[in-house]
Structure formats: C-alpha cells, structure tokens
Scaffold this motif. Structure first.
Motif, mmCIF file in Angstrom:
data_model
loop_
_atom_site.group_PDB
_atom_site.id
_atom_site.type_symbol
_atom_site.label_atom_id
_atom_site.label_comp_id
_atom_site.label_asym_id
_atom_site.label_seq_id
_atom_site.Cartn_x
_atom_site.Cartn_y
_atom_site.Cartn_z
ATOM 1 N N LEU A 65 1.497 6.643 -6.893
ATOM 2 C CA LEU A 65 0.454 7.586 -7.310
ATOM 3 C C LEU A 65 0.871 9.031 -7.048
ATOM 4 O O LEU A 65 0.613 9.911 -7.870
ATOM 5 C CB LEU A 65 -0.859 7.280 -6.589
ATOM 6 C CG LEU A 65 -1.582 6.018 -7.049
ATOM 7 C CD1 LEU A 65 -2.770 5.732 -6.150
ATOM 8 C CD2 LEU A 65 -2.030 6.154 -8.495
ATOM 9 N N MET A 79 -7.397 5.333 -3.863
ATOM 10 C CA MET A 79 -7.033 3.927 -4.013
ATOM 11 C C MET A 79 -7.371 3.159 -2.734
ATOM 12 O O MET A 79 -7.986 2.093 -2.774
ATOM 13 C CB MET A 79 -5.544 3.791 -4.327
ATOM 14 C CG MET A 79 -5.076 2.350 -4.446
ATOM 15 S SD MET A 79 -3.296 2.154 -4.649
ATOM 16 C CE MET A 79 -2.700 2.592 -3.031
ATOM 17 N N HIS A 99 -5.259 10.940 -4.867
ATOM 18 C CA HIS A 99 -5.352 9.689 -5.623
ATOM 19 C C HIS A 99 -4.992 8.491 -4.750
ATOM 20 O O HIS A 99 -5.622 7.427 -4.857
ATOM 21 C CB HIS A 99 -4.459 9.744 -6.858
ATOM 22 C CG HIS A 99 -4.995 10.620 -7.936
ATOM 23 N ND1 HIS A 99 -4.256 10.995 -9.017
ATOM 24 C CD2 HIS A 99 -6.205 11.214 -8.106
ATOM 25 C CE1 HIS A 99 -4.974 11.766 -9.811
ATOM 26 N NE2 HIS A 99 -6.159 11.915 -9.263
ATOM 27 N N GLN A 102 0.826 -1.207 0.000
ATOM 28 C CA GLN A 102 0.000 0.000 0.000
ATOM 29 C C GLN A 102 0.858 1.253 0.000
ATOM 30 O O GLN A 102 0.560 2.211 -0.712
ATOM 31 C CB GLN A 102 -0.942 -0.001 1.210
ATOM 32 C CG GLN A 102 -2.018 -1.038 1.139
ATOM 33 C CD GLN A 102 -2.744 -1.210 2.461
ATOM 34 O OE1 GLN A 102 -2.479 -0.536 3.444
ATOM 35 N NE2 GLN A 102 -3.687 -2.135 2.492
#
Length: 130
Positions: A85, A109, A105, A78
């Motif tokens: 991103l 996600m 962003h 993650q």
C-alpha cells in the motif's frame, strides 16, 4: 470478555493512527502505539489460554508452536500488505505527502481488519451467552 476489550482498544488505536499527519508529535504516536500494545496484551493472553485449553496437555506444546507460527505468518503478510500500500502511493511521485498517504492506507487496512475481528468476537460472546 477481556479479549473483546483488548481488541476494541486495538481497533480504536488503529483508527486513530489512520488520521496520522506530518505535524503529529513523535510522543503522541508512541502513546497511541503504547495504547495499541495494551490492547494487544489484553487480547492475546486470554486468546492463547482459550486455544490451548481446547487440547490435551500432551498437545499443548504443539498447539503453542503452531499458534506462534501462524502469528508470525500473519505479521509477515501484514507487513507485506502495508509495504504494498505504501509503495503504490509513492511509485510515480516520491514525496512526503504520498508516503504519508500510503502509511495512512496501511493503517486503514489494519483498522478495518481489527474492526471485523472485533465484530466477530462480539458475535461470538453474544452466541455464548444464549
């Protein structure tokens, strides 16, 4: 059921973080992340209890270690995804607006993944009642 409530709280906090703006007060961000943490606590405790209850007493130490390892792996993935991103938004133009867009962003996600997990938990709960 507590897992579902916890995941729902986490999902709502993540969707709220997608709206982050430069004008947001730090205290507000901390409060939203605190709410996310409450949801995480409500989700993780019953989740671990359910996982370890599926195995014998002799295997519970192994399962607990395996669960922690997978959790750490998911945190790493993650973080890498979020960094990707964010960096994609700031490669050409290094500005606060692009950085904020990249952070938004990353929150999107996380929120979408949490939303999918919430739906899967809800479907599982519905299936268990049948």
């Amino acid at each position: 059921k507590l897992m579902f409530i916890g995941m729902m709280i986490m999902t709502l906090a993540l969707f709220l973080m997608t709206q982050m703006a430069i004008s947001w007060n730090n205290i507000f961000i901390i409060c939203v992340l605190f709410i996310y943490g409450i949801g995480g606590g409500l989700f993780q405790t019953p989740c671990y209890l359910n996982i370890t209850a599926q195995f014998s007493k002799e295997r519970q130490a192994f399962i607990t270690a395996l669960t922690r390892m997978l959790q750490n792996l998911s945190f790493s993935l993650q973080a890498a995804g979020a960094a990707l991103l964010i960096s994609l938004q700031t490669i050409e133009i290094h500005s606060a607006d692009n950085l904020l867009l990249g952070i938004q962003h990353a929150w999107w996600m996380a929120a979408i993944i949490a939303f999918i997990a919430t739906i899967l938990i809800m479907l599982n709960l519905k299936h268990e009642k049948l």
